[in-house]
Write an enzyme that holds these catalytic residues in place. Structure first.
Site, PDB file in Angstrom:
ATOM      1  N   GLU A 419       4.550  -1.561   4.850  1.00 56.66           N
ATOM      2  CA  GLU A 419       3.149  -1.158   4.986  1.00 56.66           C
ATOM      3  C   GLU A 419       2.220  -2.272   5.449  1.00 56.66           C
ATOM      4  OE1 GLU A 419       1.444   1.020   1.789  1.00 56.66           O
ATOM      5  OE2 GLU A 419       3.075   2.470   1.736  1.00 56.66           O
ATOM      6  N   GLU A 497       9.821   4.629  -0.590  1.00 55.24           N
ATOM      7  CA  GLU A 497       8.895   4.519  -1.724  1.00 55.24           C
ATOM      8  C   GLU A 497       8.461   5.921  -2.124  1.00 55.24           C
ATOM      9  OE1 GLU A 497       6.538   0.864  -1.146  1.00 55.24           O
ATOM     10  OE2 GLU A 497       5.018   1.933  -2.301  1.00 55.24           O
TER      11      GLU A 497
HETATM   12  C1  GAL Z   1       2.463   1.562  -1.534  1.00 56.07           C
HETATM   13  C2  GAL Z   1       2.730   0.085  -1.382  1.00 56.07           C
HETATM   14  C3  GAL Z   1       3.100  -0.529  -2.710  1.00 56.07           C
HETATM   15  C4  GAL Z   1       2.135  -0.113  -3.766  1.00 56.07           C
HETATM   16  C5  GAL Z   1       2.152   1.389  -3.870  1.00 56.07           C
HETATM   17  C6  GAL Z   1       1.256   1.935  -4.965  1.00 56.07           C
HETATM   18  O1  GAL Z   1       1.739   2.058  -0.510  1.00 56.07           O
HETATM   19  O2  GAL Z   1       3.768  -0.135  -0.479  1.00 56.07           O
HETATM   20  O3  GAL Z   1       3.127  -1.928  -2.605  1.00 56.07           O
HETATM   21  O4  GAL Z   1       0.897  -0.570  -3.407  1.00 56.07           O
HETATM   22  O5  GAL Z   1       1.711   1.916  -2.647  1.00 56.07           O
HETATM   23  O6  GAL Z   1       1.311   3.328  -4.988  1.00 56.07           O
END
Ligand code: GAL
Length: 788
Positions: A419, A497
């Site tokens: 990201e 993620e």
């Molecule tokens: C994602 C990011 C993570 C954390 C997460 C929280 O977008 O890659 O590092 O910030 O969101 O939901």
């Protein structure tokens, strides 16, 4: 002299604050040294700290051992003007610190090559040795090393002084990063002719049950001032030390240069590496010149094959395998980012007990020991580069990760970025392509991936890597945009993620003032989803390959959705101490085979008698029957990948969930209304530890009633007294809004629990751990610290 690798973690002095070191470069005065000659033990070098008007000896150096994180020793401050980092970094100050160490080398050390390796130092670090400015390194997440051969003092020449400046003023990420030399340091020596740094590369091009081919390429460095005719003898050993392959290669090694030798082996009936059977082999490389042995080097490796398929997902050794992963930052309660190896192993063990088989090191390369442990215990790894950066420093950091980690069987994917703001732009696509090409050049055996905020179809961004990593679906009813599979059927996809499910351990009602989120999941972010959603999506869509839940553990920083007084995140399936939240048990119910049942919430709701309480059950049995005080509240068919729910009118007593298969109870869980807080109980993870001054035993601490039930809302302040062959390394309670220090003998319980970390000293013996609190019966446990 033979190759040696000495741990350099002990006996450092630490000074917190800024010191001005003039960069004088004048006849041996590089780095501000005022005296360089005729040093003997006791005659320290004076580095003139001009602004303090003090010499090095006059400064107060606090004795510390590494790994060390001074950030976690500070007080929480909200005011950024006072040097505090903002909420993203956990409201703790950054700043600058210095480390200093003196050491002697024997006279016969002269003539070998000497190297110092730092596995991880926060921010920008600068190293001086005996007054020589050796180098500066930008980037807190990958190791670096320096050749010290010329500037060291040997034997009678005197003591060596090493000084390290750690500038952790700026932040690299948006999570807690810590401050200090927070990973190991090693002093290594070799002959002038040696296997180069990370000089072996082992691949297993053909893997079958009957036999496997093993290819080994070895880079050998000749630092003599003449060329040498060398022979490289390699032996492959299985886990029992039995030789299963052997070969010799010869070459001419030019002076001040490297030569690369290729060898191939065939291993019959190989034991393949997998999470269920993490079998490891070892290659021993011996270099000889004219029959004389000059170097011996070991490489641990595994034999396994990996394959990714755009329709069917991931295959390990030809068999399909669902990737049950979690993303994790590296901190833990009580220690910040300075984790002894045993705590890293503890975290991984907790993840495995949850049923997880994969770890994503977000958002940077992990410490090398983490990969060693993952190899050993069978945890797959998505190894992540720190940034989308193809500058010389960016490529150097990526290369060091690749060379360092490419022999680990656990590593199955290289993630090149997460990201970053340039995602989806033309520039971003160019940078990503360069990183991916670079990676394929250094290790073509694993696919590249980027963990993207969207699928990024613009500018060919995602085409630069083999696997598109999807971070979230940006709607709560999907974990990722599954339609991309129809739009791009050949695309390899993975849930890099998922979830970001915010919950505070033991909390069942949102409390924005205290900054708590209910475990029922009533306050999850708009981009996230439930663990049930994330897992069901994967099970129903194999092309998704795997999920990496955000996160395995809560971490300091990034308090979401509440800022101050919150100082840490709530995304974990476990909290910052490694205590399970309810969703941990959901993962267990779908990730593990063993029959299990879990019931929530706890059963202490004074004042709510007769009012409805939602009871949820996670189970992997066929049915679950719920009963309250012996009365059945009905039996429900288990919703595979979901959960069961009952509305129950509260009355104190015993709430029991019985999981059945074929009508028989095969798993049970009972929650009982606890009485008044009465006693403390200590639950050490182990009773025995190594007397090495590092091994650390986490001791879970609970407040119980007289019958031995945990009192769900207990928050007593507990004092720890540790005597004997160990010490208290830190404490925690995972209350995301607690501003109590982690380096203290006191800690409040939070919802019935807190944690004490007990570290051994270097001498073996018993360690007495006592926990006391006013109004509670105390508890004591004796741990044993043993020499190998
Ligand atoms: C994602 C990011 C993570 C954390 C997460 C929280 O977008 O890659 O590092 O910030 O969101 O939901």
């Amino acid at each position: 002299m033979a190759r040696s690798k000495v741990n350099f973690d002990r006996d450092w002095g630490f000074y917190q604050g800024e010191l001005h070191i003039p960069y004088a470069v004048k006849g041996g005065m590089t780095g501000g040294i005022t005296d360089t000659d005729s040093l003997r033990e006791g005659e320290w070098l004076d580095i003139a700290y001009h602004d303090k008007g003090m010499s090095e000896q006059q400064l107060e150096w606090t004795a510390v051992s590494l790994p060390h994180d001074w950030c976690v020793e500070q007080e929480y401050v909200r005011d950024e003007g006072l040097g505090s980092r903002d909420g993203s970094h956990g409201y703790l100050p950054g700043g600058t610190g210095f480390y200093r160490k003196t050491f002697a080398l024997p006279a016969d050390a002269d003539g070998s090559k000497w190297n110092i390796r730092f596995d991880g130092v926060s921010g920008t670090s600068t190293v001086w040795v005996n007054g020589h400015l050796i180098g500066s390194h930008q980037g807190g997440y990958i190791g670096y090393s320096y050749d010290l051969t010329d500037v060291l003092r040997y034997g009678e020449e005197g003591m060596n002084v090493i000084l390290v400046k750690v500038d952790a003023t700026e932040c690299e990420g948006w999570w807690y990063e810590g401050c200090g030399i927070y990973r190991h340091v090693w002093l290594e020596s070799t002959d002038c002719l040696h296997v180069a740094e990370y000089g072996t590369y082992i691949t297993t091009p053909e893997v079958a049950k009957e036999q496997a081919s093993v290819h080994l390429s070895t880079r050998i460095r000749n630092d003599y001032t003449e060329g040498k005719q060398i022979s490289l003898h390699t032996v492959i050993y299985d886990a029992d030390g039995i030789q299963v392959g052997e070969g010799t290669a010869e070459a001419y090694a030019d002076w001040y240069a490297e030569v690369e030798l290729e060898q191939s082996f065939c291993v019959e009936q190989p034991n393949l590496w997998s999470p269920e059977s993490p079998y490891l082999y070892k290659a021993e490389s011996v270099i000889r010149v004219a029959g004389q042995k000059l170097d011996r080097y070991e490489t641990v490796f595994g034999i396994r094959s990996i394959r990714f398929d755009s329709k069917e997902g991931f295959f390990l050794n030809g068999e399909p395998l669902l990737i049950k992963g979690t993303c994790n930052h590296q901190d833990f309660a009580g220690v910040g980012v300075a984790l002894p190896d045993s705590l890293i192993e503890y975290k991984l063990k907790l993840l495995q007990e949850m049923g997880s088989n994969a770890y994503r090191s977000a958002h940077h390369p992990p410490t090398p020991e983490l990969l060693d442990i993952c190899d050993r215990i069978g945890m797959l790894v998505m190894d992540e580069n720190r940034k989308l950066d193809s500058s010389p420093n960016g490529l150097s950091q990526l290369s060091r990760m690749l060379y360092r980690d490419r022999n680990h069987p656990c590593v199955i994917i290289w993630s090149l970025e997460n990201e970053e703001v340039l995602e989806g732009t033309l520039t971003g696509a160019r940078v990503l392509k360069t990183l991916a090409d670079w990676t394929r050049r250094i290790d073509p055996t694993r696919p590249t991936c980027a963990a993207m905020n969207h699928g990024w179809h613009e500018n060919g961004y995602n085409d630069a890597v083999e696997i598109t990593g999807y971070n979230y679906g940006h709607r709560q009813d999907v974990s990722i945009d599954l339609h991309d599979h129809e739009r791009y059927p050949d695309r390899l996809m993975i849930g890099s993620e998922c979830a970001s499910y915010t919950a505070t351990r033991g909390i069942y009602e949102d409390d924005p003032v205290k900054g708590y989120c209910s475990e029922y999941g009533t306050n999850i972010p708009s981009w996230g989803c439930t663990p049930q959603q994330a897992w069901s999506d994967l099970v129903q869509h194999r092309f998704l390959t795997g999920v990496f839940m955000w996160t395995g553990f809560d971490y300091r920083g990034e308090p979401t959705p509440h800022l101050w007084p919150c100082i840490n995140s709530h995304f974990g399936l476990m909290d910052t101490c490694g205590f399970p939240k309810d969703s941990y048990y959901y993962m267990q119910s779908v990730w593990r085979e063993e029959p299990m049942v879990h019931v929530l919430p706890h059963w202490n709701w004074p004042g709510s008698e007769g009012k409805p309480v939602e009871v949820r059950v996670f189970a992997n049995t066929d049915t679950v029957e719920l009963s309250l005080n012996g009365r059945s509240l009905g039996e429900q068919q288990v919703d595979t990948n979901g959960y069961l729910s009952w509305e129950v009118l509260y009355e104190p007593g015993e709430l029991q969930a019985a999981g059945k298969r074929g009508g028989h109870v095969i798993a049970e869980k009972t929650v009982v209304t606890a009485g008044q807080p009465y006693q403390i109980a200590l639950f050490p993870d182990r009773l025995e530890a190594q007397a090495d001054g590092s091994d650390t035993i986490p001791v879970r601490v609970a407040v119980l009633d007289k019958q031995g039930y945990v009192v769900p809302a207990a928050d007593h302040e507990i004092r720890f007294e540790v005597t004997g062959a160990g010490a208290l390394l830190g404490v925690g309670n995972s209350n995301p809004s607690s501003h109590e220090p982690d380096k203290s003998v006191l800690r409040r319980a939070f919802n019935g629990w807190c944690l004490a970390l007990i570290q051994t000293s270097a001498a073996a013996g018993a360690i007495q751990v006592r926990a006391v609190a006013p109004g509670l019966a105390s508890a004591e446990v004796v741990l044993q610290s043993v020499s190998e």
